[in-house]
Structures are given as C-alpha cells and as structure tokens.
Design a protein around this motif. Structure first.
Motif, short mmCIF file in Angstrom:
data_model
loop_
_atom_site.label_atom_id
_atom_site.label_comp_id
_atom_site.label_asym_id
_atom_site.label_seq_id
_atom_site.Cartn_x
_atom_site.Cartn_y
_atom_site.Cartn_z
N GLY A 90 0.77 -1.24 0.00
CA GLY A 90 0.00 0.00 0.00
C GLY A 90 0.80 1.29 0.00
N GLY A 91 2.11 1.20 0.23
CA GLY A 91 2.94 2.39 0.18
C GLY A 91 2.74 3.36 1.33
N LYS A 92 2.19 2.88 2.46
CA LYS A 92 2.03 3.77 3.62
C LYS A 92 3.41 4.28 4.03
N PRO A 93 3.58 5.55 4.31
CA PRO A 93 2.59 6.57 4.63
C PRO A 93 2.13 7.44 3.46
N SER A 94 2.40 7.05 2.23
CA SER A 94 1.90 7.82 1.08
C SER A 94 0.37 7.80 1.09
N PRO A 95 -0.28 8.90 0.75
CA PRO A 95 -1.75 8.93 0.76
C PRO A 95 -2.41 8.05 -0.30
N GLY A 96 -1.67 7.63 -1.32
CA GLY A 96 -2.25 6.89 -2.43
C GLY A 96 -3.02 5.66 -2.04
N GLY A 97 -2.50 4.86 -1.13
CA GLY A 97 -3.20 3.64 -0.71
C GLY A 97 -4.51 3.94 0.00
N TYR A 98 -4.52 4.98 0.78
CA TYR A 98 -5.74 5.39 1.50
C TYR A 98 -6.80 5.85 0.48
N TYR A 124 0.38 8.64 10.24
CA TYR A 124 0.89 9.73 9.41
C TYR A 124 0.27 9.66 8.01
N GLY A 125 0.18 8.47 7.44
CA GLY A 125 -0.42 8.31 6.12
C GLY A 125 -1.89 8.70 6.10
N ALA A 126 -2.64 8.26 7.11
CA ALA A 126 -4.06 8.61 7.19
C ALA A 126 -4.21 10.12 7.31
N ASN A 127 -3.39 10.73 8.14
CA ASN A 127 -3.45 12.18 8.31
C ASN A 127 -3.13 12.89 7.00
N ARG A 128 -2.12 12.41 6.28
CA ARG A 128 -1.76 13.01 4.99
C ARG A 128 -2.91 12.90 3.99
N ALA A 129 -3.67 11.79 4.07
CA ALA A 129 -4.80 11.58 3.17
C ALA A 129 -6.06 12.33 3.63
N GLY A 130 -6.03 12.88 4.84
CA GLY A 130 -7.18 13.61 5.36
C GLY A 130 -8.22 12.73 6.03
N VAL A 131 -7.86 11.47 6.34
CA VAL A 131 -8.78 10.51 6.94
C VAL A 131 -8.62 10.54 8.46
N LYS A 132 -9.74 10.48 9.17
CA LYS A 132 -9.70 10.43 10.64
C LYS A 132 -8.97 9.17 11.08
N SER A 133 -7.93 9.35 11.92
CA SER A 133 -7.08 8.23 12.31
C SER A 133 -7.30 7.84 13.77
N ILE A 134 -7.30 6.53 14.00
CA ILE A 134 -7.42 5.98 15.36
C ILE A 134 -6.20 5.08 15.59
N LEU A 135 -5.40 5.42 16.58
CA LEU A 135 -4.24 4.62 16.95
C LEU A 135 -4.63 3.62 18.01
N VAL A 136 -4.31 2.34 17.77
CA VAL A 136 -4.54 1.30 18.77
C VAL A 136 -3.19 0.78 19.26
N ASN A 137 -3.20 0.21 20.45
CA ASN A 137 -1.98 -0.39 20.98
C ASN A 137 -1.67 -1.66 20.18
#
Length: 171
Positions: A90-98, A124-137
């Motif tokens: 998916g190329g994360k953190p690039s926004p393309g995959g998102y 970081y990738g989700a943020n770059r794509a403008g998508v709301k991000s949720i970090l889990v442990n």
C-alpha cells in the motif's frame, strides 16, 4: 508543531474496543484497517475475533478495506478470511493507498476512518490523506527489528501527543 502530523485523531486500547456504533451514528461509512499487530499478531491468520468484528461491521453497514505494506499472499489470505476488500504493498505513509481504499469502498475523506498501530506509517499516512485516524496499541510485543526501532522513535512523539491532549482537557 511539527510532531502534530503524526498525532492520531483518537486513541483506543484495541481495535476490538472501538465504539463503531458511535462512528456510524456520526456518519462514518468506511473503515480502513492495518492488519499486523492491529487486528492480529504479526503474520498470524485471522482469528474468530477478527472474523466476528468484520461480520459486526458489515451488519452496521460499514464498508471495509485492509491496507497493508505487506505482499499480496499475506494480505489476500487475511482479506478472504474476514471477507474484506484489500490493498497490498500500500505504500504507507503515502496517501495513495488510502485514496485507493476509499475508492474501493465508495467512501470519501469525511466519512472514512483509519485504524492502525504505527504512528510513522499508519497514522501519518491517514493524516496526509485527510482521513480520521485511530491509533490502537499493538496486539503483540514480538515485532520485526525495523518496527522495534520505529517504536523506540514513536515514544517521544506519543508523549508529546499525550501532553497536548492533557492540556486540551484541562482547558
């Protein structure tokens, strides 16, 4: 502040404890997931808990897509078990995959969530794509050496994030 680009919109202990009904009620319709150490331990197949989660999400009306930097055999196999669309390498953190994931799900930035366990790729990738991000442990402490190194670098960023959250709460 430069570190804020790595901050998640929200945090949760586990992908299995996120209040998905709340997000549905807020208008979210698609969820992009990382796989390894987000849904299952690194390299593990889908388990009953993961399969039940994706079934629950379908019943709630969510579209899902797995977004992984891993190779197709790993991602395709897992996706088949949980019955989800997927993107491998998916190329994360690039926004393309998102963006491709949202196209597959038929969703947009404003109604899509992303859930993952790593700041420098997932969040970081989700943020770059403008998508709301949720970090889990992370689910399991055993990880590849490059991820162990990233976790070490994540610590000060997470500490800064927690300090900024605490300041906002006190206001």
């Amino acid at each position: 502040m430069i570190l804020e680009r790595f901050y998640p919109a929200e945090r949760a202990d586990s992908v299995y404890g996120i209040p998905y009904e709340k997000y549905r009620d807020e208008g979210y319709r698609g969820i992009i997931f990382d796989i390894d150490n987000t849904l299952v331990p690194h390299g593990a197949p889908a388990d009953e808990r993961a399969e039940a989660l994706f079934e629950r999400l379908r019943r709630l009306g969510f579209a899902t897509c797995l977004l992984s930097n891993n190779k197709e055999p790993r991602v395709k196999s897992f996706a088949g078990q949980v019955k989800s669309s997927y993107i491998f390498k998916g190329g994360k953190p690039s926004p393309g995959g998102y963006i491709r994931a949202m196209e597959k799900m038929g969703t947009e930035v404003g109604n899509t969530l992303f859930v993952g366990d790593q700041l420098f790729t997932d969040i970081y990738g989700a943020n770059r794509a403008g998508v709301k991000s949720i970090l889990v442990n992370p689910i399991h402490p055993r990880e590849e050496i490059q991820i162990v190194l990233k976790r070490f670098l994540e610590r000060p960023v997470l500490a800064a994030y927690e300090r900024s959250r605490n300041r906002k709460i006190k206001r």
